[in-house]
Scaffold this active site. Sequence first.
Site, PDB file in Angstrom:
ATOM      1  N   HIS A  99      -8.888 -41.424  -6.873  1.00  0.00           N
ATOM      2  CA  HIS A  99      -9.479 -42.738  -7.205  1.00  0.00           C
ATOM      3  C   HIS A  99      -9.309 -44.290  -6.031  1.00  0.00           C
ATOM      4  O   HIS A  99      -8.649 -44.257  -5.321  1.00  0.00           O
ATOM      5  CB  HIS A  99      -8.849 -43.183  -8.219  1.00  0.00           C
ATOM      6  CG  HIS A  99      -8.832 -44.369  -8.585  1.00  0.00           C
ATOM      7  ND1 HIS A  99      -9.934 -45.114  -9.549  1.00  0.00           N
ATOM      8  CD2 HIS A  99      -7.536 -45.413  -8.906  1.00  0.00           C
ATOM      9  CE1 HIS A  99      -9.033 -45.889 -10.581  1.00  0.00           C
ATOM     10  NE2 HIS A  99      -8.754 -46.299 -10.061  1.00  0.00           N
ATOM     11  N   HIS A 101     -11.634 -47.838  -5.421  1.00  0.00           N
ATOM     12  CA  HIS A 101     -11.771 -49.457  -6.772  1.00  0.00           C
ATOM     13  C   HIS A 101     -13.163 -49.811  -5.516  1.00  0.00           C
ATOM     14  O   HIS A 101     -13.275 -51.106  -5.322  1.00  0.00           O
ATOM     15  CB  HIS A 101     -11.516 -50.494  -6.813  1.00  0.00           C
ATOM     16  CG  HIS A 101     -10.474 -50.823  -7.457  1.00  0.00           C
ATOM     17  ND1 HIS A 101      -8.782 -51.511  -7.983  1.00  0.00           N
ATOM     18  CD2 HIS A 101      -9.738 -49.522  -8.513  1.00  0.00           C
ATOM     19  CE1 HIS A 101      -8.493 -50.883  -8.942  1.00  0.00           C
ATOM     20  NE2 HIS A 101      -8.869 -49.593  -9.587  1.00  0.00           N
ATOM     21  N   ASP A 124     -28.306 -34.363  -4.534  1.00  0.00           N
ATOM     22  CA  ASP A 124     -26.900 -33.733  -3.990  1.00  0.00           C
ATOM     23  C   ASP A 124     -25.911 -33.116  -4.317  1.00  0.00           C
ATOM     24  O   ASP A 124     -25.645 -32.360  -4.153  1.00  0.00           O
ATOM     25  CB  ASP A 124     -27.386 -34.228  -2.477  1.00  0.00           C
ATOM     26  CG  ASP A 124     -28.694 -33.555  -1.559  1.00  0.00           C
ATOM     27  OD1 ASP A 124     -29.895 -32.018  -2.264  1.00  0.00           O
ATOM     28  OD2 ASP A 124     -28.727 -34.375  -0.278  1.00  0.00           O
ATOM     29  N   HIS A 175     -13.128 -50.851 -14.763  1.00  0.00           N
ATOM     30  CA  HIS A 175     -11.826 -50.316 -13.816  1.00  0.00           C
ATOM     31  C   HIS A 175     -12.709 -50.291 -12.379  1.00  0.00           C
ATOM     32  O   HIS A 175     -12.910 -50.396 -11.428  1.00  0.00           O
ATOM     33  CB  HIS A 175     -11.168 -49.448 -14.431  1.00  0.00           C
ATOM     34  CG  HIS A 175      -9.900 -48.560 -14.086  1.00  0.00           C
ATOM     35  ND1 HIS A 175      -8.722 -47.884 -14.325  1.00  0.00           N
ATOM     36  CD2 HIS A 175      -9.328 -48.844 -12.061  1.00  0.00           C
ATOM     37  CE1 HIS A 175      -8.296 -47.881 -13.179  1.00  0.00           C
ATOM     38  NE2 HIS A 175      -8.392 -48.794 -11.832  1.00  0.00           N
ATOM     39  N   TYR A 233     -27.927 -24.687   1.538  1.00  0.00           N
ATOM     40  CA  TYR A 233     -27.737 -25.651   2.371  1.00  0.00           C
ATOM     41  C   TYR A 233     -26.724 -25.890   3.376  1.00  0.00           C
ATOM     42  O   TYR A 233     -25.299 -25.368   2.765  1.00  0.00           O
ATOM     43  CB  TYR A 233     -27.851 -27.004   1.871  1.00  0.00           C
ATOM     44  CG  TYR A 233     -27.658 -28.411   2.406  1.00  0.00           C
ATOM     45  CD1 TYR A 233     -28.395 -29.485   2.469  1.00  0.00           C
ATOM     46  CD2 TYR A 233     -26.271 -28.894   2.991  1.00  0.00           C
ATOM     47  CE1 TYR A 233     -28.165 -30.755   3.285  1.00  0.00           C
ATOM     48  CE2 TYR A 233     -26.239 -29.719   3.534  1.00  0.00           C
ATOM     49  CZ  TYR A 233     -26.875 -30.735   3.800  1.00  0.00           C
ATOM     50  OH  TYR A 233     -26.889 -31.794   4.474  1.00  0.00           O
TER      51      TYR A 233
HETATM   52 ZN   LIG Z   1      -7.446 -48.111 -10.660  1.00  0.00          ZN
END
Ligand SMILES: [Zn+2]
Length: 249
Positions: A99, A101, A124, A175, A233
Amino acid sequence: MPAPSLPELREQVWRANQALVRSGLVTLSFGNASGVDREAGVLLIKPSGVPYDQLRPEQLVAVSLTDGRVLEGDLRPSSDTPTHLLLYQRYPEIGGVVHTHSTAATAWAQAGRSIPPLGTTHADHFHGAVPVTRQLLESEVSGEYERETGAVIIETLERLGLSATEMPGALVASHGPFTWGRDAQAAADNAVALELVAAMATQTFALNPEAEPIAGYLAERHFRRKHGPDAYYGQSPKPRSSDVGRGLK
Ligand SMILES: [Zn+2]
């Protein structure tokens, strides 16, 4: 019973966290990478609030894959741990979650827009538009917020009929992006790819607001040459015991 210390996984998850910094995807202590050992039933994740430049492999927190209990480590796990946990529980084929930002992907999340597949860079890595979730309800945010964040990602993929292999990422509205993959490094690579295609899409629409998605036949060719049974690939990877999610990048 003490939790296994899992030195290889620890090293890999630490490297994936460092890769996010190196790639410019995280600032301050935003973001987190995790990885799992399903046989051991353990999730390793970045501790909450520890700056990346001070993070050491031994500080990663070991959490039970079954119930999120801390198994090993003195630090609190990332506050986003319940989001990671729910994704691992729903998608047995994934071994890493990231995760961030990161700016361009977060801009699309804040705009409430899915990122359409405009070219082969997108195709891709992602099979179709990278979806954005609905807004979380007030009751979801005031309840088990981080778990609800995982639930809304899963709800979004299921509504669109997407597997975690076809779509290794999603944008949580207002978010930011979550990505996943075969292991923590693959999840980090997908976070880099997502940021890149988000930035490219922004620039493409700035140059031509009427830009059309890539032709389906070209997108299919690009996705299938990297994913699935007919992938050709790159170099043949050495078989690895952690390759549960065959076809995952
Ligand atoms: Zn966050």
